[in-house]
Scaffold this active site. Structure first.
Site, PDB file in Angstrom:
ATOM      1  N   GLY A 136      46.095  36.499  53.005  1.00 33.54           N
ATOM      2  CA  GLY A 136      44.917  35.890  52.214  1.00 33.54           C
ATOM      3  C   GLY A 136      43.312  35.856  53.114  1.00 33.54           C
ATOM      4  O   GLY A 136      42.469  35.427  52.447  1.00 33.54           O
ATOM      5  N   ASP A 262      42.967  49.494  40.393  1.00 31.66           N
ATOM      6  CA  ASP A 262      42.393  47.912  40.452  1.00 31.66           C
ATOM      7  C   ASP A 262      41.205  47.873  41.217  1.00 31.66           C
ATOM      8  O   ASP A 262      40.702  46.811  41.250  1.00 31.66           O
ATOM      9  CB  ASP A 262      43.614  47.313  41.273  1.00 31.66           C
ATOM     10  CG  ASP A 262      43.976  47.983  42.557  1.00 31.66           C
ATOM     11  OD1 ASP A 262      44.680  49.063  42.310  1.00 31.66           O
ATOM     12  OD2 ASP A 262      43.772  47.452  43.728  1.00 31.66           O
TER      13      ASP A 262
HETATM   14  P1  AMP Z   1      42.760  46.525  48.215  1.00 28.46           P
HETATM   15  O1  AMP Z   1      43.655  47.478  48.714  1.00 28.46           O
HETATM   16  O2  AMP Z   1      41.985  45.769  49.108  1.00 28.46           O
HETATM   17  O3  AMP Z   1      42.031  46.963  46.995  1.00 28.46           O
HETATM   18  O4  AMP Z   1      43.754  45.301  47.840  1.00 28.46           O
HETATM   19  C1  AMP Z   1      44.888  45.486  47.126  1.00 28.46           C
HETATM   20  C2  AMP Z   1      45.668  44.373  46.847  1.00 28.46           C
HETATM   21  O5  AMP Z   1      46.135  43.925  47.740  1.00 28.46           O
HETATM   22  C3  AMP Z   1      44.837  43.338  46.122  1.00 28.46           C
HETATM   23  O6  AMP Z   1      45.736  42.510  45.282  1.00 28.46           O
HETATM   24  C4  AMP Z   1      44.465  42.380  47.135  1.00 28.46           C
HETATM   25  O7  AMP Z   1      44.103  40.901  46.768  1.00 28.46           O
HETATM   26  C5  AMP Z   1      45.793  42.470  47.936  1.00 28.46           C
HETATM   27  N1  AMP Z   1      45.457  42.189  49.629  1.00 28.46           N
HETATM   28  C6  AMP Z   1      44.774  42.887  50.321  1.00 28.46           C
HETATM   29  N2  AMP Z   1      44.599  42.464  51.510  1.00 28.46           N
HETATM   30  C7  AMP Z   1      45.403  41.271  51.455  1.00 28.46           C
HETATM   31  C8  AMP Z   1      45.524  40.270  52.549  1.00 28.46           C
HETATM   32  N3  AMP Z   1      45.176  40.208  53.633  1.00 28.46           N
HETATM   33  N4  AMP Z   1      46.109  38.966  51.897  1.00 28.46           N
HETATM   34  C9  AMP Z   1      46.783  38.870  50.678  1.00 28.46           C
HETATM   35  N5  AMP Z   1      46.487  39.863  49.736  1.00 28.46           N
HETATM   36  C10 AMP Z   1      45.827  41.204  50.221  1.00 28.46           C
HETATM   37 MG    MG Z   2      41.121  45.790  45.599  1.00 31.17          MG
END
Ligand code: AMP
Ligand code: MG
Length: 505
Positions: A136, A262
């Site tokens: 998170g 997403d």
């Molecule tokens: P992203 O690649 O940044 O678009 O993230 C893809 C998914 O992974 C989303 O649902 C984010 O909220 C989740 N996510 C990315 N990094 C973290 C993290 N450090 N902790 C929790 N969830 C994460």
């Molecule tokens: Mg994202």
């Protein structure tokens, strides 16, 4: 931090911020309400007072000492209604039925003096029910990258989420190694994504798809309400906005790097600056992201990926378009048919403008493509070639020499230069007018990868935010010359070049 408590917050002004949270009013299925997780030792390292003003938050609230607590997630303004949004998505083409805000929390929405409603979101604010294996949290490097690049995109006139503030948490976050934790305050027209629709589609929840479509029409596409079929008009508008957005990326050499559904907004804004980067040496197949091994999100793949993403959106809307599936598909196809013409309008027209030929006729576009091919073959720098070309319409030898020296074999440029001049002799645009028009579309400054990395290194290794400030000062007004900062316009030398970027999640 210690003197400020939730009780004293009312004196700060944050409690007076008129959050009006339309997303929080949607049914429970859309989100999970929860507060950010407090951090031990927050420090506000950057605030964007100009943006605060533009979105209707008194800049003095942003600079007050109490802001640190709010922007680090330790204090919740009275009218905020913190929540994590749920969404799904195709990540690199693979379906994931539930993603959601795993490290972000929407504080709420504000309506600016321009009448535009915007989300205020903390990114890196602690775990949520959607965190899966993640902690998170976010770390300083990627947070800085997002801050710098999103503000640069805004300076370039490209639709984007914005950065309102950046705080360090005083906590260590484990990634490859220990890293300083940080939280970005992100502002966006909304954080509703193609993946938000896909989540409810995956749940076979037609009622929620309808509710979401209604919300999105009210919020982003009110004109669709007047159309014969508002849902069809919505799809059409998202397709056009996505085409425009990606066209505008292509014109500045921007590679998003992780254009999963997403990360593809319904509003048509750029979000999620993970492994993004701008091209230095031009090549159409450029990929920076370490995880994009197949080149799915390479520079030249972006236009078709945009259409792929809005096609996934179309699938979710079929149930709203017609009770008859075949008829619905036919309608959706029609709505998406505008994608390529709009992309071409933006990209072809824009590329012609970059070479100073605003008539944008077919031969003009072919001439522009010819230049790109020569740039790719001759290792020419994308941004600098167009910027220097902007000073060359009058044909003086010194200005032309500055362009040709960017090509490994300058004669490859000379051949093109002759064709270019032939094309515009005879039209009635004076060289000074052509120069001014070209300088207005060809930026001198982009957040070059090696400069972004340098700013991150200084901040993470020495808590020195000077290089970041210096870089930000030029990229937010990228069409100006910024005397004394010319070094920030230069491409990397071979030992400075950063060829790979990381999500940093
Ligand atoms: P992203 O690649 O940044 O678009 O993230 C893809 C998914 O992974 C989303 O649902 C984010 O909220 C989740 N996510 C990315 N990094 C973290 C993290 N450090 N902790 C929790 N969830 C994460
Ligand atoms: Mg994202």
């Amino acid at each position: 931090m210690d003197a400020i408590t939730q009780e004293s917050l009312s004196e700060t002004g944050w409690d007076a911020v008129a959050f009006d949270n339309s997303y929080a009013r949607l049914p429970e299925a859309f989100h999970t309400r929860l507060d950010p997780t407090p951090v031990s030792n927050p420090r506000l390292v950057k605030v964007n007072t100009a943006l605060a003003e533009a979105i209707g938050i008194d800049p003095e609230i942003l600079t007050s000492t109490d802001s640190t607590g709010v922007l680090a997630g330790n204090l919740i303004p009275e009218k905020a209604e913190p929540l994590a949004m749920v969404y799904a998505g195709h990540q690199f083409g693979n379906w994931v039925p539930r993603l959601g805000d795993g490290r972000a929390i929407l504080l709420g929405e504000v309506v600016g003096p321009d009448g535009i409603r915007r989300d205020i979101q903390l990114k890196g604010s602690g775990p949520t029910p959607y965190s899966r294996m993640g902690d998170g949290r976010a770390v300083l490097g990627p947070v800085m990258r997002e801050y710098i690049v999103s503000e640069a995109m805004a300076g370039l006139g490209i639709r984007t989420s914005r950065a309102l503030a950046m705080a360090t948490t005083g906590e260590i976050v484990r990634r490859e190694g220990p890293e300083p934790g940080a939280i970005l305050t992100r502002v966006a027209a909304s954080h509703i994504r193609v993946g938000t629709f896909q989540y409810f589609h995956g749940q076979r929840d037609e009622a929620s798809i309808r509710t979401l479509a209604e919300h999105v029409i009210d919020r982003h596409y009110p004109a669709a309400r007047e159309a014969e079929d508002p849902y069809l008009a919505l799809l059409e508008a998202v397709a056009l906005n996505t085409a425009e957005l990606i066209g505008s990326w292509m014109l500045v050499g921007f590679i998003h790097g992780v254009m999963n559904t997403d990360n593809c907004t319904i509003s048509g804004e750029t979000i999620d600056y993970g492994p993004c980067a701008f091209i230095d040496t031009f090549h159409p197949e450029t990929v920076f992201s370490s995880i994009d091994t197949g080149g799915r999100y390479a520079y030249d793949q972006q236009p078709s990926i945009g259409l792929w993403n809005v096609t996934r959106l179309a699938e979710t809307l079929l149930v709203l378009l017609d009770v008859n599936q075949d008829a619905a598909i036919e309608k959706a196809k029609q709505a998406l048919a505008g994608y390529w013409p709009r992309f071409e309008q933006v990209f072809h027209g824009g590329l012609c403008a970059k070479i100073g030929l605003p008539t944008a006729e077919k031969p003009d576009f072919e001439l522009a493509l010819d230049l790109l091919t020569r740039m790719a073959n001759q290792q020419a720098d994308f941004t600098l070639t167009f910027r220097r070309l902007s000073d060359a319409p009058a044909g003086d030898i010194a200005a032309t020499a500055m362009v040709r020296m960017l090509f490994d074999d300058p004669t490859a440029y000379d051949e093109w230069d002759a064709k270019w001049r032939e094309r515009f002799t005879g039209d009635d645009l004076a060289p000074t007018a052509r120069r001014a028009a070209m300088r207005a579309v060809n930026p001198a400054f982009i957040p070059r990868n090696h400069q972004v990395q340098r700013a991150i290194d200084f901040a993470t290794q020495a808590e020195d935010f000077g290089p970041m400030e210096e870089l930000l000062s030029v990229v937010v007004s990228p069409f100006e010359d910024h005397p004394g900062q010319e070094h920030l316009a230069l491409p990397p030398t071979s030992d400075q070049a950063v060829t790979q970027t990381f999500c940093g999640t």
